[in-house]
Design a protein around this motif. Structure first.
Motif, PDB file in Angstrom:
ATOM      1  N   ASP A 467       0.633  -1.327   0.084  1.00 38.77           N
ATOM      2  CA  ASP A 467      -0.044   0.072   0.174  1.00 38.77           C
ATOM      3  C   ASP A 467       0.951   1.355  -0.068  1.00 38.77           C
ATOM      4  N   TYR A 469       3.952   1.413  -0.694  1.00 37.12           N
ATOM      5  CA  TYR A 469       4.814   1.417  -2.003  1.00 37.12           C
ATOM      6  C   TYR A 469       4.007   1.862  -3.254  1.00 37.12           C
ATOM      7  N   ASN A 470       2.987   1.649  -3.237  1.00 33.71           N
ATOM      8  CA  ASN A 470       1.901   1.861  -4.451  1.00 33.71           C
ATOM      9  C   ASN A 470       1.639   3.517  -4.168  1.00 33.71           C
ATOM     10  N   LYS A 471       1.540   3.967  -3.041  1.00 30.30           N
ATOM     11  CA  LYS A 471       1.313   5.440  -2.887  1.00 30.30           C
ATOM     12  C   LYS A 471       2.206   6.324  -3.451  1.00 30.30           C
ATOM     13  N   TYR A 473       5.686   5.128  -4.991  1.00 31.71           N
ATOM     14  CA  TYR A 473       6.833   4.597  -5.786  1.00 31.71           C
ATOM     15  C   TYR A 473       6.794   5.326  -7.260  1.00 31.71           C
ATOM     16  N   LEU A 474       5.620   5.125  -7.937  1.00 36.16           N
ATOM     17  CA  LEU A 474       5.435   5.263  -9.291  1.00 36.16           C
ATOM     18  C   LEU A 474       5.809   7.097  -9.375  1.00 36.16           C
ATOM     19  N   ASN A 475       5.168   7.940  -8.795  1.00 34.92           N
ATOM     20  CA  ASN A 475       5.588   9.198  -8.714  1.00 34.92           C
ATOM     21  C   ASN A 475       7.186   9.623  -8.432  1.00 34.92           C
ATOM     22  N   TYR A 478       9.141   8.558 -11.561  1.00 36.05           N
ATOM     23  CA  TYR A 478       8.813   9.535 -12.566  1.00 36.05           C
ATOM     24  C   TYR A 478       9.535  10.865 -12.462  1.00 36.05           C
ATOM     25  N   SER A 479       9.440  11.282 -11.329  1.00 40.21           N
ATOM     26  CA  SER A 479       9.912  12.499 -10.779  1.00 40.21           C
ATOM     27  C   SER A 479      11.667  12.315 -10.923  1.00 40.21           C
ATOM     28  N   GLU A 482      12.324  12.564 -14.647  1.00 38.76           N
ATOM     29  CA  GLU A 482      12.208  14.040 -15.162  1.00 38.76           C
ATOM     30  C   GLU A 482      13.383  14.849 -15.055  1.00 38.76           C
ATOM     31  N   THR A 503      12.343  17.504  -3.579  1.00 43.54           N
ATOM     32  CA  THR A 503      11.163  16.682  -4.258  1.00 43.54           C
ATOM     33  C   THR A 503      11.278  15.202  -4.037  1.00 43.54           C
ATOM     34  N   LEU A 507       8.214  13.266  -2.015  1.00 41.11           N
ATOM     35  CA  LEU A 507       7.515  12.222  -2.758  1.00 41.11           C
ATOM     36  C   LEU A 507       7.575  10.837  -1.983  1.00 41.11           C
TER      37      LEU A 507
END
Lengths: 527, 311
Positions: A467, A469-471, A473-475, A478-479, A482, A503, A507
């Motif tokens: 849970d 991790y899902n919240k 990891y992806l952002n 991707y950050s 970027e 940042t 995150l």
């Protein structure tokens, strides 16, 4: 017309006898859902129905067990792995088996939830009886590797997978990377440098300048991929993903270290000078593979399989594997704190999941277990003696000249996912062939490095950890990408670096480290 | 009385159905389509409030209230996604929306019918090219070795060829420009149709009064197609938060997320690629609620200003 009918009837009756097959005791038919990403990448859209190894696998299975198997494949393409596949699994449209790993990206909370929600069957208790070959292989490996096969709920979830780095002779797990700096040999010759001239990043910069002067445009493959560019970052003592500094047991995130910053600053310097193709943001695996057919191959981050395709498509043009460079100051250091490649973990892609509606489950398990047969592994990786491989003086299998010269033979005469063992032995042998340089390849591969490598998907997380991790990891990822792309294009200032670090923290960096650490501790039996 | 009125309504409906059964029959497939694909799935919105697991029945999943909304709205991506979406939509309204109208007006002025047909056919063609192909062409066109870089190199001294799709400042012009190129021809059909319905006598009268072509356009043509323009504008505003995610997904990369990552691309990345169905259902629900509000507002404004509205 009558005669023709009689002839056809006789032929239909005689053919099975002529083929030498034992009469089948039973016939089983399975629908197999098979995302094709990894192999598709290597084989340029190989058509699975034309694969001779699968046919031979089925034939030998019938010969051994007296069971005739009919497989109906639902094969997904590279891109469909990331969208269609999760939707098919979510909709329960998985046929009898999935020949691919299902993790949290495939289905929320997978693999445990696949069993809990009644999509797939937990076969843990059935494996000792119906998959003796797999269990023997599993029990012969160290605990650390065995642990990767289990979910937090203690279910064996990776039946069908294999270690990528198992040395078939010693049974030891060794580091072997398939990614490193490579260059078409004629380009190297035209640059006036030799392989041994290139040991540091300064040397590599000089090579890139000469290549540019010669009109060669070097593509930067896979900058976003933690696997494709590990060799590069490790030269700076940096890691592109999760790692264990100096082989310790404290999990850290490489892209926040000064060494990583230094590595990216070097890329920016090259970008500014125009030393690699500025279209690097468009990279896809498919582009890389097709680029290999049109000379678009180069020193920065090339998968050895692409080198393979290139060499096969360009007659008389071989590929030189270069030394993995180091920074000038650290050239004599023996310890590289980052990670060099994919060692020490289980290749999960080829895991098998059985649908709750799987036809004749026991037989299906036995059919997958057949992968762990030595003869089958040889078949899956090398194909047919005299056609795709032959034995050398030492009695080891090596690919035939015809095989090396024609990449379409790879799609037809090998099927690595059907091998339960010796995964990378295929590449080991290929690289010892005419195309590659054995000494440099030896340098690329080194035993004992695996402890520092932590692939993102290595761990099995609990539902609570997942849970968190899902919240984040992806952002978080991707950050990081970027910033990485901006840093390459615009350079790094202290302000932009501080902003990047802040940042990352905002995150969920600390929460992610905590989750990864807990999962790693569980893996090594610390808690 | 109530019973009587019901009977009357039933009778009226029955009479109407008997008289216009062909029209009802033609309407049937559309009604079935909307019921199956638009109305029935509405109950799925519930997953935005659950930790949804697809294999379970919707309401068997754990109820988590507004957790997914809170996660998204408190994250750093919400404001950026919203800003990027709105900027792209406003640019689209500003440049894409009027392009087919202007083109239709220009075509309307052409007197050489043969030339007009040729122009129409050529401008319609890009509409039939798939988005994937268009994006492939565009990517090659703006790559460091592409035609656009070559052209700029000729015009700008010391231009260093670079991949324009990796530069944030270039994304919006390229995205909007390619949309205009692909859609202005096809989009003009509706306006050409509206133009053809304007009474020719109005032009003749204006001509006798000495009105120039420009004055005729201003006072006859534009008012004549104004209801169509209003209708299209209201519909366009209804999808103000939908920006054509499939095209952006094919064009963008992390290098330009700061300007190209919109609500729909976020939903795709999180929802489809990572199976975070509940989280993205919450984002989608929020997006479409705002979209609905904007459409209602536009409809009200349009009715007040021009007397034209959807309902």
């Amino acid at each position: 017309m009558k005669k023709l009918f009689v002839l056809l009837l006789v032929a239909a009756l005689l053919l099975p006898c002529m083929s030498g097959l034992a009469e089948a005791d039973k016939v089983v038919e399975w629908d197999v859902l098979m995302p094709w990403s990894e192999t598709n990448y290597a084989l340029l859209d190989g058509d699975i129905t034309q694969n001779e190894v699968i046919k031979e696998y089925v034939r030998r299975y019938q010969e051994t067990y007296g069971v005739e198997v009919k497989l109906n494949f639902n094969v997904l393409s590279t891109t469909e792995v990331y969208d269609k596949f999760p939707l098919l699994v979510a909709g329960g449209e998985i046929g009898d088996m999935i020949w691919w790993n299902c993790n949290n990206s495939t289905y929320p909370g997978a693999p445990d939830t696949l069993y809990d929600d009644g999509l797939c069957v937990d076969v843990t208790d059935m494996l000792p009886e119906y998959a003796p070959k797999f269990m023997a292989m599993l029990e012969s490996t160290p605990d650390y590797y065995q642990a990767q096969y289990y979910t937090p709920k203690g279910r064996l979830a990776l039946f069908g997978s294999e270690f990528d780095e198992m040395n078939p002779e010693t049974g030891e797990v060794e580091l072997l990377t398939m990614v490193g700096p490579v260059l078409p040999t004629y380009m190297l010759e035209e640059s006036g440098m030799t392989k041994d001239d290139i040991n540091t990043f300064d040397d590599l910069t000089e090579l890139l300048r000469r290549l540019k002067d010669n009109g060669v445009e070097i593509p930067l493959h896979g900058i976003f991929d933690s696997w494709m560019m590990n060799w590069y970052y490790s030269g700076f003592g940096a890691a592109q993903s999760w790692y264990l500094p100096n082989g310790g047991d404290k999990v850290e995130w490489g892209p926040l270290t000064p060494e990583w910053r230094e590595a990216v600053e070097q890329l920016h310097a090259w970008y500014e000078e125009g030393l690699f193709n500025r279209d690097f943001t468009n990279f896809t695996y498919a582009l890389a593979a097709s680029g290999a057919l049109t000379n678009q191959i180069g020193v920065l981050g090339s998968d050895i399989r692409i080198a393979d395709i290139y060499a096969a498509q360009n007659e008389g043009k071989t590929v030189t594997a270069l030394h993995m460079p180091r920074t000038t100051e650290r050239y004599n250091d023996d310890i590289v704190t980052g990670c060099m490649g994919g060692a020490g973990y289980v290749i999960k892609y080829y895991a098998t999941f059985f649908s709750v509606n799987c036809n004749d489950l026991e037989e299906a398990i036995r059919f997958v277990d057949f992968r762990y047969d030595d003869e089958i592994s040889l078949l899956a990786l090398f194909g047919f003696e005299g056609v795709s491989f032959e034995y050398d003086e030492q009695g080891k299998p090596v690919y035939t000249a015809a095989f090396k010269a024609d990449p379409s033979m790879d799609a037809k005469y090998t099927a690595e996912f059907l091998s339960g063992k010796y995964m990378t032995d295929k590449y080991r042998n290929a690289m010892k062939g005419e195309i590659y340089d054995e000494t440099v390849f030896g340098e690329w591969s080194a035993p004992g490095m695996q402890d520092c490598f932590l692939p993102e998907n290595l761990f099995s997380r609990t539902v609570e950890e997942q849970d968190i991790y899902n919240k984040y990891y992806l952002n978080f990822m991707y950050s990081m990408f970027e910033y990485l792309y901006k840093f390459i294009q615009e350079g790094i200032t202290d302000d932009s670096w501080n902003e990047y670090v802040q940042t990352a923290k905002s995150l969920g960096y600390e929460e992610l480290v905590e989750v990864q650490q807990a999962a790693y501790d569980r893996l090594i039996g610390k808690n | 009385m109530v019973v009587n009125s019901k009977n009357t309504l039933k009778k009226r409906l029955a009479r109407d159905f008997k008289r216009n059964w062909q029209s009802y029959l033609m309407f049937l497939p559309t009604a079935v389509y909307y019921i199956i694909f638009c109305y029935l799935p509405i109950y799925g919105i519930a997953i935005a409030f659950l930790d949804y697991r697809p294999a379970l029945k919707v309401f068997s999943s754990t109820y988590v209230g507004l957790k997914h909304f809170a996660d998204y709205f408190s994250g750093m991506y919400f404001l950026r996604n919203l800003k990027n979406t709105l900027v792209l939509t406003l640019l689209s309204l500003l440049f894409e929306f009027p392009a087919p109208i202007i083109f239709a007006l220009m075509l309307n002025e052409l007197r050489n019918m043969r030339f007009k047909k040729i122009v129409q056919n050529i401008t319609y063609l890009p509409h039939f090219v798939s988005t994937v192909v268009i994006c492939g062409i565009l990517t090659m066109f703006v790559s460091s070795n592409g035609a656009l870089n070559a052209l700029i190199s000729l015009l700008v001294p010391n231009w260093e060829p670079t991949n324009l799709l990796a530069i944030s400042a270039w994304f919006r012009p390229l995205f909007i420009g390619s949309n205009i190129w692909q859609g202005f021809g096809w989009g003009s059909i509706l306006y050409l149709s509206a133009l053809s319905s304007i009474d020719a006598e109005l032009y003749e009268a204006a001509l006798m009064d000495g009105a120039s072509r420009w004055k005729q356009t201003l006072h006859i043509t534009l008012p004549g197609i104004l209801p169509t323009i209003s209708l299209m504008l209201i519909l366009r505003c209804g999808s103000i938060l939908s920006t054509g995610a499939e095209k952006i997904i094919l064009l963008y990369s992390p290098a330009i997320y700061d300007v190209s990552d919109v609500l729909d691309t976020y939903i795709f990345r999180e929802g489809i690629s990572r199976s975070q169905y509940s989280h993205t259902a919450a984002v989608g629900m929020a997006v479409h609620t705002v979209g609905l509000a904007i459409m209602l507002l536009t409809n009200t404004i349009s009715k007040r200003l021009s007397g034209n509205g959807l309902f």
